[in-house]
Design an enzyme around this catalytic site. Structure first.
Site, short mmCIF file in Angstrom:
data_model
loop_
_atom_site.label_atom_id
_atom_site.label_comp_id
_atom_site.label_asym_id
_atom_site.label_seq_id
_atom_site.Cartn_x
_atom_site.Cartn_y
_atom_site.Cartn_z
N LYS A 181 -10.68 -3.64 -3.30
CA LYS A 181 -11.54 -2.46 -3.29
C LYS A 181 -10.81 -1.25 -3.82
CE LYS A 181 -13.57 -3.77 1.07
NZ LYS A 181 -12.63 -3.68 2.18
N LYS A 230 -4.94 -9.85 -6.41
CA LYS A 230 -6.21 -10.20 -5.77
C LYS A 230 -7.28 -9.16 -6.10
CE LYS A 230 -5.63 -7.80 -1.53
NZ LYS A 230 -6.03 -7.50 -0.21
N LYS A 259 0.82 -1.21 0.00
CA LYS A 259 0.00 0.00 0.00
C LYS A 259 0.85 1.26 0.00
CE LYS A 259 -4.22 -1.86 2.06
NZ LYS A 259 -5.12 -1.84 3.22
P1 TYM Z 1 -10.64 -5.80 4.05
O1 TYM Z 1 -11.70 -4.78 4.29
O2 TYM Z 1 -9.55 -5.48 3.07
O3 TYM Z 1 -11.30 -7.15 3.59
C1 TYM Z 1 -12.35 -7.74 4.34
C2 TYM Z 1 -12.23 -9.26 4.30
O4 TYM Z 1 -12.24 -9.73 2.95
C3 TYM Z 1 -11.11 -10.55 2.71
N1 TYM Z 1 -10.64 -10.33 1.31
C4 TYM Z 1 -10.53 -11.30 0.38
N2 TYM Z 1 -10.75 -12.63 0.43
C5 TYM Z 1 -10.57 -13.33 -0.70
N3 TYM Z 1 -10.18 -12.78 -1.90
C6 TYM Z 1 -9.94 -11.45 -2.00
N4 TYM Z 1 -9.59 -10.90 -3.18
C7 TYM Z 1 -10.11 -10.64 -0.83
N5 TYM Z 1 -9.99 -9.30 -0.57
C8 TYM Z 1 -10.31 -9.13 0.75
C9 TYM Z 1 -10.06 -10.08 3.72
O5 TYM Z 1 -9.11 -11.09 3.98
C10 TYM Z 1 -10.92 -9.77 4.92
O6 TYM Z 1 -11.20 -10.95 5.67
N6 TYM Z 1 -7.68 -5.37 8.06
C11 TYM Z 1 -8.89 -5.97 7.55
C12 TYM Z 1 -10.13 -5.60 8.33
C13 TYM Z 1 -10.02 -5.80 9.81
C14 TYM Z 1 -10.23 -7.00 10.52
C15 TYM Z 1 -10.06 -6.67 11.89
C16 TYM Z 1 -10.56 -8.30 10.13
C17 TYM Z 1 -9.75 -4.82 10.72
N7 TYM Z 1 -9.78 -5.35 11.98
C18 TYM Z 1 -10.20 -7.62 12.88
C19 TYM Z 1 -10.68 -9.25 11.14
C20 TYM Z 1 -10.50 -8.93 12.50
C21 TYM Z 1 -9.12 -5.51 6.12
O7 TYM Z 1 -8.64 -4.49 5.70
O8 TYM Z 1 -10.00 -6.26 5.42
#
Ligand code: TYM
Length: 312
Positions: free
Chosen positions: A209, A206, A111
């Protein structure tokens, strides 16, 4: 009951990767575990963002959780910034986090490279500490996430162990606490299929967003026509036939995996109904944050005490 927590950032559009890698897997867990699902708005400000869109995106994400089947008679849904303990614990934890652990995070490297120097905020570096707070505050047993969060979960586990070592155990007992561990060490739950849904336009990145082209992802709120169009225009290759696991054909593998996970499943379309009932949504989020704050404050008070602060 063992506890499960997870969350999604309210940035851009929630896509199929988020669904298959995370949200879909939360649903069956509600029946067996104490589940809390949050919308991590504090994480969403770590890259440049539009202030006018944050609250809207936060509500949208809550409505998507409900539309995907999160059931508030079993699970709590809340907004991370509504439970102040998250930001507060983060500060305490950051004093126990070696900076080297953060510097080697793959997501930080990726990032920050994309953002360019001017836009790399301190918060982008300390992001995993906030994520650790989200998890450790609730003494969570399991955290269902996609593959890309695995390293952050490992950091969370190491940090829990480090704080337990530095401030837990007998030290805590001497101070009048209950002794033992301050934090439970959580386990990630990463699904065998769907943990990494790839971009529609590049089978080696991957689905994300923050990718500039909307054609690279299927958003959960895309209409049928838009999805059909994206699938028609997505990247394929010149070989004939279909096959899994051929490294020369990443796009083919991705599309087959997505089809495997989606086919035969019809998801009830509840989103429109939910997002238009703002009183209902407000109620869900208020109840969720109240319950979360009760659990979180107990942990936070314990940490303050273990770290030697004067009691309020
Ligand atoms: P975030 O918002 O980027 O993504 C949310 C969830 O979606 C999963 N994910 C994917 N899985 C499969 N293929 C993909 N292309 C893909 N893109 C995203 C992510 O692995 C995630 O599970 N840091 C985290 C959010 C967070 C969090 C937490 C999660 C903050 N605190 C505590 C669990 C527990 C994040 O940015 O996810």
């Amino acid at each position: 009951k063992k506890r499960v927590v997870s969350g999604v950032q309210p940035t851009g559009s929630i896509h199929l990767g988020n669904y298959l890698g995370a949200i879909k897997n939360w649903i069956p867990l509600q029946n067996t575990y104490d589940t809390l699902f949050f919308i991590v708005d504090l994480h969403a400000i770590t890259l440049p963002y539009e202030t006018q869109q944050l609250s809207r995106a936060t509500r949208d994400t809550a409505a998507i959780y409900l539309a995907c089947g999160v059931d508030t008679s079993k699970a709590s849904i809340f907004v991370q910034s509504h439970v102040r303990a998250h930001a507060e614990l983060m500060w305490l934890l950051s004093s126990a986090t070696p900076i080297g652990w953060l510097n080697k995070m793959i997501q930080f490297k990726e990032k920050s490279r994309k953002a360019g120097d001017e836009n790399v905020a301190v918060a982008l570096l300390t992001y995993p500490v906030l994520m650790a707070s989200d998890i450790l505050l609730y003494q969570s047993d399991f955290v269902p996430v996609g593959e890309d969060q695995k390293q952050h979960l490992e950091l969370t586990r190491e940090l829990a162990e480090r704080v337990n070592y530095l401030y837990g155990g007998r030290k805590l007992k001497k101070l009048g606490g209950r002794g033992g561990a301050i934090f439970k060490v959580p386990e990630p739950l990463i699904p065998p299929a769907g943990a990494r849904v790839m971009s529609l336009t590049d089978g080696l990145s991957k689905m994300s967003k923050s990718a500039p082209s909307d054609l690279s992802r299927i958003n959960l709120l895309d209409s049928k026509d838009v999805i059909a169009n994206k699938i028609k225009r997505c990247k394929t290759d010149s070989l004939s036939g279909l096959e899994f696991d051929n490294p020369e054909r990443p796009e083919c593998n991705n599309l087959l995996s997505v089809y495997q996970l989606i086919s035969g499943k019809t998801k009830e379309i509840r989103y429109e109904e939910i997002i238009s009932d703002s009183a209902y949504l407000d109620r869900v989020l208020a109840e969720g944050s109240k319950r979360a704050a009760d659990i979180a404050d107990a942990t936070l008070n314990n940490v303050y005490q273990a770290m030697g602060f004067l009691r309020r």
